[in-house]
Motif scaffolding. Structure first.
Motif, PDB file in Angstrom:
ATOM      1  N   PHE A   1      16.612 -38.181  10.759  1.00 54.46           N
ATOM      2  CA  PHE A   1      17.336 -39.395  11.112  1.00 54.46           C
ATOM      3  C   PHE A   1      16.333 -40.534  11.231  1.00 54.46           C
ATOM      4  CE2 PHE A   1      20.074 -36.106  13.018  1.00 54.46           C
ATOM      5  CZ  PHE A   1      21.283 -36.457  12.445  1.00 54.46           C
ATOM      6  N   SER A   2      16.783 -41.729  10.958  1.00 54.19           N
ATOM      7  CA  SER A   2      15.928 -42.895  11.059  1.00 54.19           C
ATOM      8  C   SER A   2      16.795 -44.086  11.441  1.00 54.19           C
ATOM      9  CB  SER A   2      15.240 -43.149   9.721  1.00 54.19           C
ATOM     10  OG  SER A   2      14.640 -44.419   9.705  1.00 54.19           O
ATOM     11  N   ASN A   3      16.166 -45.126  11.950  1.00 51.80           N
ATOM     12  CA  ASN A   3      16.912 -46.348  12.257  1.00 51.80           C
ATOM     13  C   ASN A   3      17.390 -47.042  10.992  1.00 51.80           C
ATOM     14  OD1 ASN A   3      16.584 -46.042  14.992  1.00 51.80           O
ATOM     15  ND2 ASN A   3      14.724 -47.278  15.067  1.00 51.80           N
ATOM     16  N   PHE A   4      16.787 -46.710   9.873  1.00 51.36           N
ATOM     17  CA  PHE A   4      17.119 -47.355   8.607  1.00 51.36           C
ATOM     18  C   PHE A   4      17.862 -46.414   7.667  1.00 51.36           C
ATOM     19  CE2 PHE A   4      13.165 -49.172  10.271  1.00 51.36           C
ATOM     20  CZ  PHE A   4      13.630 -50.448  10.551  1.00 51.36           C
ATOM     21  N   GLY A   5      18.643 -45.519   8.218  1.00 53.46           N
ATOM     22  CA  GLY A   5      19.422 -44.585   7.414  1.00 53.46           C
ATOM     23  C   GLY A   5      18.891 -43.172   7.554  1.00 53.46           C
ATOM     24  N   TRP A   6      19.637 -42.251   7.014  1.00 51.76           N
ATOM     25  CA  TRP A   6      19.231 -40.849   7.048  1.00 51.76           C
ATOM     26  C   TRP A   6      18.351 -40.583   5.841  1.00 51.76           C
ATOM     27  CZ3 TRP A   6      24.461 -38.000   8.195  1.00 51.76           C
ATOM     28  CH2 TRP A   6      24.949 -38.459   9.415  1.00 51.76           C
ATOM     29  N   LYS A   7      17.232 -39.899   6.058  1.00 52.85           N
ATOM     30  CA  LYS A   7      16.296 -39.636   4.969  1.00 52.85           C
ATOM     31  C   LYS A   7      16.624 -38.303   4.304  1.00 52.85           C
ATOM     32  CE  LYS A   7      12.086 -41.022   5.076  1.00 52.85           C
ATOM     33  NZ  LYS A   7      10.660 -41.152   5.382  1.00 52.85           N
ATOM     34  N   PHE A   8      16.621 -38.338   2.984  1.00 53.36           N
ATOM     35  CA  PHE A   8      16.866 -37.150   2.175  1.00 53.36           C
ATOM     36  C   PHE A   8      15.721 -37.004   1.182  1.00 53.36           C
ATOM     37  CE2 PHE A   8      20.964 -38.090   3.868  1.00 53.36           C
ATOM     38  CZ  PHE A   8      21.658 -36.902   3.908  1.00 53.36           C
ATOM     39  N   ARG A   9      15.419 -35.760   0.813  1.00 52.10           N
ATOM     40  CA  ARG A   9      14.373 -35.452  -0.156  1.00 52.10           C
ATOM     41  C   ARG A   9      15.024 -34.740  -1.342  1.00 52.10           C
ATOM     42  NH1 ARG A   9      11.696 -30.620   0.027  1.00 52.10           N
ATOM     43  NH2 ARG A   9      12.273 -30.411   2.206  1.00 52.10           N
ATOM     44  N   ARG A  10      14.559 -35.050  -2.536  1.00 50.00           N
ATOM     45  CA  ARG A  10      15.119 -34.437  -3.746  1.00 50.00           C
ATOM     46  C   ARG A  10      14.705 -32.971  -3.821  1.00 50.00           C
ATOM     47  NH1 ARG A  10      17.692 -35.902  -7.996  1.00 50.00           N
ATOM     48  NH2 ARG A  10      17.399 -38.123  -7.745  1.00 50.00           N
ATOM     49  N   ILE A  11      15.680 -32.118  -4.098  1.00 54.74           N
ATOM     50  CA  ILE A  11      15.465 -30.683  -4.287  1.00 54.74           C
ATOM     51  C   ILE A  11      16.329 -30.240  -5.459  1.00 54.74           C
ATOM     52  CG2 ILE A  11      14.966 -30.193  -1.856  1.00 54.74           C
ATOM     53  CD1 ILE A  11      17.905 -29.164  -1.645  1.00 54.74           C
ATOM     54  N   PRO A  12      16.087 -29.057  -5.986  1.00 55.05           N
ATOM     55  CA  PRO A  12      17.051 -28.536  -6.965  1.00 55.05           C
ATOM     56  C   PRO A  12      18.382 -28.296  -6.251  1.00 55.05           C
ATOM     57  CG  PRO A  12      15.014 -27.247  -6.982  1.00 55.05           C
ATOM     58  CD  PRO A  12      14.925 -28.190  -5.838  1.00 55.05           C
ATOM     59  N   PRO A  13      19.494 -28.635  -6.873  1.00 52.33           N
ATOM     60  CA  PRO A  13      20.787 -28.437  -6.199  1.00 52.33           C
ATOM     61  C   PRO A  13      20.961 -26.979  -5.772  1.00 52.33           C
ATOM     62  CG  PRO A  13      21.074 -29.748  -8.171  1.00 52.33           C
ATOM     63  CD  PRO A  13      19.656 -29.258  -8.183  1.00 52.33           C
ATOM     64  N   GLN A  14      21.298 -26.794  -4.525  1.00 52.17           N
ATOM     65  CA  GLN A  14      21.494 -25.448  -3.988  1.00 52.17           C
ATOM     66  C   GLN A  14      22.414 -25.504  -2.777  1.00 52.17           C
ATOM     67  OE1 GLN A  14      17.881 -23.846  -2.086  1.00 52.17           O
ATOM     68  NE2 GLN A  14      16.923 -25.796  -2.603  1.00 52.17           N
ATOM     69  N   LYS A  15      22.941 -24.349  -2.452  1.00 47.64           N
ATOM     70  CA  LYS A  15      23.848 -24.261  -1.314  1.00 47.64           C
ATOM     71  C   LYS A  15      23.025 -23.980  -0.061  1.00 47.64           C
ATOM     72  CE  LYS A  15      28.186 -22.268   0.111  1.00 47.64           C
ATOM     73  NZ  LYS A  15      29.300 -23.069  -0.293  1.00 47.64           N
TER      74      LYS A  15
END
Length: 182
Positions: free
Chosen positions: A36-50
């Motif tokens: 979580f961040s004050n400037f949005g939620w941070k996401f990192r690129r990964i191969p699509p997976q469940k």
């Protein structure tokens, strides 16, 4: 192509099911939630997976607490023992993820979860009241001062008249609404 991205979800993080579904959907799209961040939620690129996510409502933490409070460390150890990896926390919620197909659920008692949600909502209502009540009282005082200075403008200005009439009703309504929570 960027390996990190910020998303700004347009919903409250009080809805556990919707939040979990959102995070799992992003993982299926190839974006893993990292913090979580004050400037949005941070996401990192990964191969699509469940990836399975779990949200735990934890009333004892806030933005200003260190991530290593004893209660949170105990919860993290418990979840790590069951295969859940700690991701991040924000105001009152803790996020965990698991790569297993059918992981052991963290929260198995709905009444405990409901009590935690109630504690969080009560604290949030108190914060809102602490901020809103002085502002509303100040506005009403300002309106009364306008009345003594120029009473005709008070009754001819629709905006002021509406605020003076509606403010006490809103304050009283909020207090009645919050009374069971306080």
């Amino acid at each position: 192509m960027r390996n990190e991205k910020r998303f700004f979800p347009l919903f409250s993080n009080r809805g556990r099911i919707r939040l979990v579904d959102y995070l799992e959907k992003k993982a299926m799209e190839g974006w893993l939630f990292t913090r979580f961040s004050n400037f949005g939620w941070k996401f990192r690129r990964i191969p699509p997976q469940k990836i399975r996510f779990s949200i735990v409502y934890f009333p004892g933490i806030s933005w200003f607490d260190a991530a290593a409070t004893p209660e949170l460390m105990e919860l993290r150890d418990f979840c790590a023992h069951n295969g859940w990896e700690y991701v991040d926390y924000t105001e009152s919620i803790v996020v965990f993820r698991n790569d297993q197909e059918d992981p052991v659920p963290i929260q198995t008692e709905p009444l405990v979860e409901l009590e935690n949600i109630h504690k969080i909502a009560t604290a949030q209502n108190r914060k809102e009241l602490i901020h809103a009540l002085p502002m509303a009282l100040l506005w009403m005082l300002f309106s009364v001062l306008i009345y003594f200075e120029n009473p005709i403008s008070l009754f001819t200005n629709t905006a002021i008249l509406l605020c003076v009439g509606v403010s006490p009703v809103l304050i009283f309504g909020r207090l009645v609404y919050m009374a069971p929570c306080l």
